[in-house]
Scaffold this motif. Structure first.
Motif, PDB file in Angstrom:
ATOM      1  N   LEU A   1      77.562 -25.194  -7.989  1.00  0.00           N
ATOM      2  CA  LEU A   1      77.139 -24.464  -9.186  1.00  0.00           C
ATOM      3  C   LEU A   1      76.016 -23.506  -8.802  1.00  0.00           C
ATOM      4  O   LEU A   1      74.928 -23.927  -8.415  1.00  0.00           O
ATOM      5  CB  LEU A   1      76.648 -25.428 -10.276  1.00  0.00           C
ATOM      6  N   ARG A   2      76.302 -22.216  -8.903  1.00  0.00           N
ATOM      7  CA  ARG A   2      75.263 -21.224  -8.632  1.00  0.00           C
ATOM      8  C   ARG A   2      74.290 -21.153  -9.799  1.00  0.00           C
ATOM      9  O   ARG A   2      74.706 -21.212 -10.946  1.00  0.00           O
ATOM     10  CB  ARG A   2      75.875 -19.841  -8.471  1.00  0.00           C
ATOM     11  N   VAL A   3      73.015 -20.975  -9.470  1.00  0.00           N
ATOM     12  CA  VAL A   3      71.998 -20.873 -10.519  1.00  0.00           C
ATOM     13  C   VAL A   3      71.242 -19.557 -10.372  1.00  0.00           C
ATOM     14  O   VAL A   3      70.750 -19.229  -9.283  1.00  0.00           O
ATOM     15  CB  VAL A   3      70.995 -22.050 -10.450  1.00  0.00           C
ATOM     16  N   ARG A   4      71.196 -18.808 -11.459  1.00  0.00           N
ATOM     17  CA  ARG A   4      70.400 -17.574 -11.512  1.00  0.00           C
ATOM     18  C   ARG A   4      69.405 -17.687 -12.652  1.00  0.00           C
ATOM     19  O   ARG A   4      69.531 -18.587 -13.494  1.00  0.00           O
ATOM     20  CB  ARG A   4      71.302 -16.356 -11.764  1.00  0.00           C
ATOM     21  N   PHE A   5      68.473 -16.737 -12.741  1.00  0.00           N
ATOM     22  CA  PHE A   5      67.523 -16.739 -13.850  1.00  0.00           C
ATOM     23  C   PHE A   5      67.016 -15.332 -14.112  1.00  0.00           C
ATOM     24  O   PHE A   5      67.030 -14.484 -13.234  1.00  0.00           O
ATOM     25  CB  PHE A   5      66.342 -17.680 -13.561  1.00  0.00           C
ATOM     26  N   ALA A   6      66.586 -15.093 -15.332  1.00  0.00           N
ATOM     27  CA  ALA A   6      65.986 -13.819 -15.723  1.00  0.00           C
ATOM     28  C   ALA A   6      65.212 -14.063 -17.012  1.00  0.00           C
ATOM     29  O   ALA A   6      65.655 -14.837 -17.845  1.00  0.00           O
ATOM     30  CB  ALA A   6      67.058 -12.760 -15.946  1.00  0.00           C
ATOM     31  N   THR A   7      64.063 -13.442 -17.189  1.00  0.00           N
ATOM     32  CA  THR A   7      63.376 -12.520 -16.304  1.00  0.00           C
ATOM     33  C   THR A   7      62.064 -13.136 -15.846  1.00  0.00           C
ATOM     34  O   THR A   7      61.449 -13.891 -16.576  1.00  0.00           O
ATOM     35  CB  THR A   7      63.059 -11.226 -17.086  1.00  0.00           C
ATOM     36  N   SER A   8      61.597 -12.729 -14.673  1.00  0.00           N
ATOM     37  CA  SER A   8      60.324 -13.206 -14.150  1.00  0.00           C
ATOM     38  C   SER A   8      59.239 -12.195 -14.441  1.00  0.00           C
ATOM     39  O   SER A   8      59.411 -11.017 -14.174  1.00  0.00           O
ATOM     40  CB  SER A   8      60.381 -13.294 -12.628  1.00  0.00           C
ATOM     41  N   HIS A   9      58.114 -12.668 -14.932  1.00  0.00           N
ATOM     42  CA  HIS A   9      56.956 -11.777 -15.070  1.00  0.00           C
ATOM     43  C   HIS A   9      56.135 -11.874 -13.788  1.00  0.00           C
ATOM     44  O   HIS A   9      55.796 -12.973 -13.357  1.00  0.00           O
ATOM     45  CB  HIS A   9      56.120 -12.212 -16.280  1.00  0.00           C
ATOM     46  N   PRO A  10      55.786 -10.732 -13.182  1.00  0.00           N
ATOM     47  CA  PRO A  10      55.071 -10.775 -11.897  1.00  0.00           C
ATOM     48  C   PRO A  10      53.771 -11.571 -11.950  1.00  0.00           C
ATOM     49  O   PRO A  10      53.393 -12.203 -10.961  1.00  0.00           O
ATOM     50  CB  PRO A  10      54.768  -9.294 -11.619  1.00  0.00           C
ATOM     51  N   LYS A  11      53.105 -11.582 -13.121  1.00  0.00           N
ATOM     52  CA  LYS A  11      51.806 -12.268 -13.166  1.00  0.00           C
ATOM     53  C   LYS A  11      51.955 -13.766 -12.930  1.00  0.00           C
ATOM     54  O   LYS A  11      51.019 -14.408 -12.498  1.00  0.00           O
ATOM     55  CB  LYS A  11      51.099 -11.995 -14.497  1.00  0.00           C
ATOM     56  N   ASP A  12      53.121 -14.325 -13.212  1.00  0.00           N
ATOM     57  CA  ASP A  12      53.311 -15.784 -13.118  1.00  0.00           C
ATOM     58  C   ASP A  12      54.284 -16.225 -12.025  1.00  0.00           C
ATOM     59  O   ASP A  12      54.737 -17.368 -12.035  1.00  0.00           O
ATOM     60  CB  ASP A  12      53.862 -16.341 -14.441  1.00  0.00           C
ATOM     61  N   LEU A  13      54.664 -15.326 -11.133  1.00  0.00           N
ATOM     62  CA  LEU A  13      55.657 -15.725 -10.115  1.00  0.00           C
ATOM     63  C   LEU A  13      54.967 -16.576  -9.042  1.00  0.00           C
ATOM     64  O   LEU A  13      54.194 -16.073  -8.235  1.00  0.00           O
ATOM     65  CB  LEU A  13      56.296 -14.487  -9.475  1.00  0.00           C
ATOM     66  N   SER A  14      55.279 -17.881  -9.055  1.00  0.00           N
ATOM     67  CA  SER A  14      54.523 -18.791  -8.188  1.00  0.00           C
ATOM     68  C   SER A  14      55.226 -19.077  -6.859  1.00  0.00           C
ATOM     69  O   SER A  14      56.454 -18.986  -6.762  1.00  0.00           O
ATOM     70  CB  SER A  14      54.324 -20.120  -8.923  1.00  0.00           C
TER      71      SER A  14
END
Ligand code: SAH
Ligand code: SF4
Ligand code: F3S
Length: 441
Positions: free
Chosen positions: A231-244
């Protein structure tokens, strides 16, 4: 019981919401139809992000008058962000609209349909909620290829970027119970789906506490990815301030988490980013890009950008172009700034960049991005990728298309491959938008 036709505009979250609406209505015995001529109700799920998105809906409403002339019993309802923004005023401005329902009030839809039909009155339900996540609703997959599906993991946004209407149309940010998210993903996999995309306006701030334990986005991703390596997993959207880094670690350690990050930059100028209330500067953004490349050298990076925000100078526009040259995005959604009522910009700033100037800046960004995308794709020639086959190519019945982990579309000769399969494809050629390849073992 009635026939419902649903038309959806805007972002993936609106498409996911339409599937919740379909589910809520089917449960009450209504049918979702794909032929508008059969409809008793046309529901238009709308977007308000830019003025042209709203103009498109208004044009569509004019077109629908002819259909209403032929089908006197037909009723039109407006859902989504434009419904929330304009509320009952929309029914004054657009006389052929019978009801408006905002994004947090969809559970009221069955009752509203009944009211409109039986009492012949108009209805408006636009209360926003701090808790509604529709967690218990199993969406009806509309127009699905049976291969990939969206899962809403949170709703709302409270980042209040100065230009953006979303906090006003979608309300406060709230996360959905992870148990229900994992269960939905597992159920999709059991039905044969091969890919899920977890959706939110800012998925990095996903957070759900129950019984004193907190689940954050990296942990949620880990749990969904563990369902099956197939099962492929994708996501959207990332805010740059919180990309850990924690998220990047989880991504790097699961081969089925797709190596693709959408990280909207909006501008390359620090003054603009501050005025936009983005809570990061260009140095922070570039540090996050470096971190992505450190953890996953093969990760593709895509973005959103706005040309001609209030007071943007030529020099600041050049900084955006410079940012594009530094990051070398694989894909970008590029927009001209559109002033939205109620936002910080509308209240405190001047929309002072002339239209022609916005257009020129946007076109410069588009031209540069076109060159970069082509150069990036050329570097893929000769490489072999695992591709999830999605369907027939638009150009030829003899060819299929699918995507690699980086979310790039690859077209190849059909052979005996079938949609839903994972196959290996070697890239032989490309355009700025598409890779072409041949199947290998
Ligand atoms: N939550 C996402 C963005 C959702 S809206 C994020 O913060 O990244 C999608 C994109 O539309 C935004 O990234 C922005 O580039 C663009 N956008 C939003 N408001 C806009 C406006 N008023 N004018 C032009 N573009 C806008
Ligand atoms: Fe809009 Fe900013 Fe929220 Fe994205 S993070 S939806 S751009 S307010
Ligand atoms: Fe549009 Fe609403 Fe999505 S304004 S972009 S449909 S959240």
């Amino acid at each position: 019981m009635s026939n419902i036709y649903i038309e959806t505009y805007g972002c993936q979250m609106n498409f996911a919401d339409s599937e919740i609406v379909a589910s809520l209505l089917q449960k009450e015995g209504h049918s979702v139809v794909t032929d508008i001529e059969q409809a008793d109700y046309v529901l238009i799920n709308t977007c308000a992000i830019r003025d042209n998105a709203e103009q498109r809906i208004r044009k569509r409403l004019r077109e629908l008058r002819a259909l209403q002339g032929r089908h006197k019993q037909l009723r039109i309802g407006i859902l989504g962000c434009m419904a929330e923004r304009l509320q009952s005023q929309l029914m004054v401005e657009e006389e052929n609209v019978s009801f408006v329902v905002g994004p947090d009030a969809y559970r009221r839809l069955p009752a509203i349909l009944q009211q409109v039909r039986q009492q012949g009155t108009k209805a408006s339900e636009t209360e926003l909620s701090t808790t509604e996540t529709y967690a218990d609703i199993e969406p009806v997959r509309l127009g699905s290829n049976g291969i990939s599906a969206y899962i809403s993991i949170m709703r709302g946004c409270q980042n209040y970027c100065a230009y953006c209407v979303v906090p006003y149309t979608r309300g406060r940010e709230r996360s959905r119970d992870p148990e229900t998210i994992v269960a939905e993903a597992r159920s999709l996999f059991d039905q044969g789906y091969k890919e899920v995309t977890l959706l939110g306006q800012n998925v990095n701030s996903y957070r759900f506490s129950s019984n004193g334990r907190e689940v954050d986005f990296p942990e949620l991703m880990h749990r969904v990815a563990e369902i099956s390596p197939l099962l492929r997993v994708r996501f959207a959207t990332s805010h740059p301030k919180d990309l850990s880094d924690k998220l990047l670690e989880v991504m790097a350690s699961h081969s089925n988490i797709c190596k693709c990050i959408h990280l909207p930059v909006q501008s390359g100028s620090d003054r603009m980013l501050k005025l936009m209330n983005r809570h990061y500067d260009s140095a922070w953004y570039l540090d996050r890009i470096a971190a992505i490349r450190r953890y996953m050298p093969d990760c593709s990076i895509t973005t959103d950008v706005i040309a001609g925000f209030c007071t943007e100078t030529e020099e600041e526009h050049q900084m955006t172009l410079e940012m594009f040259r530094k990051v070398r995005y694989d894909y970008a959604y590029m927009f001209k700034f559109s002033m939205r009522p109620d936002t910080y910009a509308a209240k405190h700033l001047q929309d002072d960049i002339p239209e022609a100037e916005k257009t020129r800046r946007l076109e410069e960004i588009i031209a540069l991005q076109g060159e970069i995308a082509l150069e990036n794709n050329r570097k893929e020639i000769g490489k072999t990728f695992e591709v999830l086959v999605e369907g027939e190519s638009h150009r030829s019945k003899e060819q299929l298309f699918g995507r690699n982990s980086q979310n790039k579309v690859i077209v190849f000769d059909r052979g005996d491959a079938k949609p839903g399969q994972y196959i290996m494809v070697k890239v032989t050629d490309c355009t700025a938008a598409t890779l072409k390849g041949v199947r290998v073992q």
